[in-house]
Enzyme design. Structure first.
Site, PDB file in Angstrom:
ATOM      1  N   LYS A  37      36.568  75.977  61.876  1.00 46.09           N
ATOM      2  CA  LYS A  37      36.902  77.233  61.201  1.00 46.09           C
ATOM      3  C   LYS A  37      35.798  77.614  60.219  1.00 46.09           C
ATOM      4  O   LYS A  37      34.936  76.786  59.916  1.00 46.09           O
ATOM      5  CB  LYS A  37      38.239  77.094  60.472  1.00 46.09           C
ATOM      6  CG  LYS A  37      38.225  76.067  59.350  1.00 46.09           C
ATOM      7  CD  LYS A  37      39.600  75.889  58.740  1.00 46.09           C
ATOM      8  CE  LYS A  37      39.483  74.910  57.565  1.00 46.09           C
ATOM      9  NZ  LYS A  37      40.692  74.787  56.780  1.00 46.09           N
ATOM     10  N   ARG A 132      52.351  75.104  51.349  1.00 43.29           N
ATOM     11  CA  ARG A 132      51.408  76.181  51.625  1.00 43.29           C
ATOM     12  C   ARG A 132      51.916  76.950  52.839  1.00 43.29           C
ATOM     13  O   ARG A 132      52.489  78.020  52.692  1.00 43.29           O
ATOM     14  CB  ARG A 132      50.010  75.583  51.856  1.00 43.29           C
ATOM     15  CG  ARG A 132      48.900  76.585  51.760  1.00 43.29           C
ATOM     16  CD  ARG A 132      47.534  75.931  51.821  1.00 43.29           C
ATOM     17  NE  ARG A 132      47.304  75.225  53.087  1.00 43.29           N
ATOM     18  CZ  ARG A 132      46.174  74.604  53.427  1.00 43.29           C
ATOM     19  NH1 ARG A 132      45.151  74.592  52.576  1.00 43.29           N
ATOM     20  NH2 ARG A 132      46.037  73.994  54.583  1.00 43.29           N
ATOM     21  N   TYR A 247      17.979  84.656  32.385  1.00 43.56           N
ATOM     22  CA  TYR A 247      18.935  85.636  31.859  1.00 43.56           C
ATOM     23  C   TYR A 247      19.680  85.106  30.633  1.00 43.56           C
ATOM     24  O   TYR A 247      20.055  83.941  30.583  1.00 43.56           O
ATOM     25  CB  TYR A 247      19.974  85.983  32.916  1.00 43.56           C
ATOM     26  CG  TYR A 247      19.481  86.983  33.939  1.00 43.56           C
ATOM     27  CD1 TYR A 247      19.022  88.231  33.559  1.00 43.56           C
ATOM     28  CD2 TYR A 247      19.491  86.659  35.288  1.00 43.56           C
ATOM     29  CE1 TYR A 247      18.582  89.147  34.505  1.00 43.56           C
ATOM     30  CE2 TYR A 247      19.056  87.574  36.242  1.00 43.56           C
ATOM     31  CZ  TYR A 247      18.601  88.813  35.837  1.00 43.56           C
ATOM     32  OH  TYR A 247      18.169  89.711  36.775  1.00 43.56           O
ATOM     33  N   MET A 299      20.273  85.850  41.144  1.00 42.43           N
ATOM     34  CA  MET A 299      20.650  86.153  42.521  1.00 42.43           C
ATOM     35  C   MET A 299      19.652  85.626  43.551  1.00 42.43           C
ATOM     36  O   MET A 299      20.025  85.141  44.608  1.00 42.43           O
ATOM     37  CB  MET A 299      20.831  87.663  42.694  1.00 42.43           C
ATOM     38  CG  MET A 299      21.384  88.046  44.052  1.00 42.43           C
ATOM     39  SD  MET A 299      21.613  89.821  44.235  1.00 42.43           S
ATOM     40  CE  MET A 299      23.320  90.023  43.799  1.00 42.43           C
TER      41      MET A 299
END
Lengths: 359, 359
Positions: A37, A132, A247, A299
């Protein structure tokens, strides 16, 4: 200067095959199915599906019908189960690709069998304590007459062998036997494999462990790392004491340091939380030189301190390494305060990697 | 039962266009370029590139040459800059697609101009205090004779208007003017737009703000949210007091609760750190009913507490909402202890969404 500025994700198919062979023999004679998956945890469902099919796997699990359709192309005669069940507009798609849903509720099961279009026998998921997805024992008699091909449940704490929920879920799962005495049962995923034979039933579902994630954190890692992740060095610069890097100016240098900027960032699935404890490595002649991250992950870039790496080695370097056999997905996950599963999935979704499958 | 089990990502192109128009007029007559790197922050470089091109944008920034090639198909005559520079095997690719690298070092600049193949004038990045990529003032005279088309730098603390590094970087940037008196200058990305006209120079580079991220966290949000993210409800079950929900059994119920399991997880870029403070919402007749996450986020599923939602509404519900105009990327980011930028990029990389572009 690097040949390319894009980071590189190298996937070791040989190790995946070896992990599968090891786990398959470990659980034998129980069936060793494979979970591919989430695009095989990001590594490529077609590529990895093919590797596992060629290694002999004939039962697969995916999450969605669209994943099943991709897998079908490389696993023509395999059983493919779809863990998230199916939506009521997806029947035709499931039939076309011979996909078997794993049904989570009584209503889904009754509806599935109502439609004559649905030819293949599905699995049903039963609730044993994860809370779940799955049918609770108190509701199961409503579907006991239906011909399921598999009864499935999932452990919540399989990575903690002494957790009391494991034996509780095991006992709960056994109670479903009386309703489906002749149907195959499956309880364990990778984590459950090492809880002992009682947890194997008829089929285990191998996922994370195939891809080199340590699902046995309390003991020696039983499987091999399968990925290497490297990022090109774009620039090395000397930054003076008192200046900051990155940053938010969160990291200020107390002395003059040499900083390398590499071409990878959270746009490639490297969590911002990898800073400030993460470490990159320069690999030279099989030796590994650590370079701690400084400043925030941005990023497209990560900055790291390469001051302690000999100048001659640094000058020849093209790449810094983020993940390899020594600094693996689990180690990386710890540095990000998460688990190797999430790191692999996040990196695996990166669209900007040069991907290499080696064997 | 939902029509499909896959989560749905709805991208509002109208809002992106409106954000662009607003920001463009805000910075006018300065050029408003658009940053569509990282597959337009995950939203689709072709789709979003086309929206912005049609809205009049003619200067774009991407991170890699491969992104530039994709963008070129929908922006035939635009200037496309590649922020990570170029690798020495990428020249032909850059030429073929008319891409201009943003060169980070003196060596890269000299090498670029040495090769007669490289027709287009590139940009050069200069260092003003972020200490990531760029040529320092003390080295710049080595390339002052070269015909760059743009001089670019990047702010470290633009989201903190009173941070002293802003004025420092501004002053440092101005010092490069003497070396390139007739070349366009660009210092600010989205964050810098609101620092005042002194920071705009000849061109701003709009990225995050286009996509609805609040780059002005100290004031009212100037741009519109652009994405809606919803996940199908697969099952609603009653869980008894004393039972736990999810992996690691980290969440134990103190009383009987109704738990919904929805089809989305970290395989779709929803950080595990979204638990335990994250909240999902059920939207019904324009009213929003909160459902706090319980238990860990897993790869394909999230469980949330829907006990406080009226039964009649719950019974009709197909989807839970994770992101919309009220609970936006910034709010989501705070719940995950990160920033909206990383959330958008992470979700944007999801391969299992049903993607809808609305206008």
């Amino acid at each position: 200067m690097a040949k390319h500025t894009r980071p590189k994700l190298i996937i070791n198919c040989k190790h995946i095959r070896e992990n599968y062979a090891y786990l398959k023999s470990y659980v034998s004679p129980c069936i060793a199915s494979c979970v591919v998956k989430d695009n095989a945890y990001g590594l490529g469902i077609r590529e990895i599906g093919q590797v596992l099919y060629q290694a002999g796997c004939r039962v697969f699990f995916v999450a969605y019908g669209c994943e099943g359709a991709q897998l079908r192309k490389v696993a023509p005669d395999a059983e493919i189960y779809v863990l998230q069940g199916y939506g009521h507009e997806e029947s035709a798609h499931f039939q076309r690709n011979n996909l078997r849903p794993v049904l989570p509720t009584v209503q889904d099961a009754l509806r599935y069998f109502e439609s004559p279009r649905n030819r293949l026998t599905p699995a049903i998921q039963v609730e044993t304590g994860l809370n779940r997805l799955g049918v609770h024992l108190r509701e199961i008699s409503a579907v006991r007459h239906l011909p399921f091909s598999l009864i499935l449940s999932h452990l919540a704490c399989a990575d903690e062998p002494h957790h009391s929920l494991n034996t509780h879920q095991l006992e709960e799962f056994k109670k479903f036997k009386e309703f489906f005495p002749n149907t195959p049962f499956s309880l364990s995923a990778s984590d459950g494999v090492f809880l002992g034979r009682a947890y194997h039933f008829d089929m285990v579902r191998l996922g994370a462990a195939l891809y080199g994630i340590n699902t046995k954190p309390y003991a020696e890692k039983p499987v091999k790392n399968c990925i290497t992740l490297v990022a090109p060095i774009l620039q090395i610069k000397t930054v003076k004491a008192g200046e900051s890097v990155g940053y938010g100016a969160t990291y200020t240098l107390s002395e003059k340091r040499k900083i390398a900027t590499v071409s990878i960032g959270y746009g490639d699935g490297i969590f911002r939380s990898f800073s400030p404890t993460g470490i990159l490595h320069l690999i030279h002649n099989n030796r590994s030189y650590p370079a701690p991250i400084v400043g925030r992950v941005s990023m497209d870039n990560i900055t790291c301190d390469v001051s302690n790496i000999p100048e001659a080695i640094l000058n020849q370097a093209e790449y810094m390494t983020l993940i390899d056999d020594s600094y693996d997905l689990d180690t990386f996950g710890q540095a990000c305060n998460t688990i190797g599963y999430e790191v692999l999935s996040s990196i695996g979704h990166g669209t900007r990697y040069i991907r290499q499958y080696i064997d």
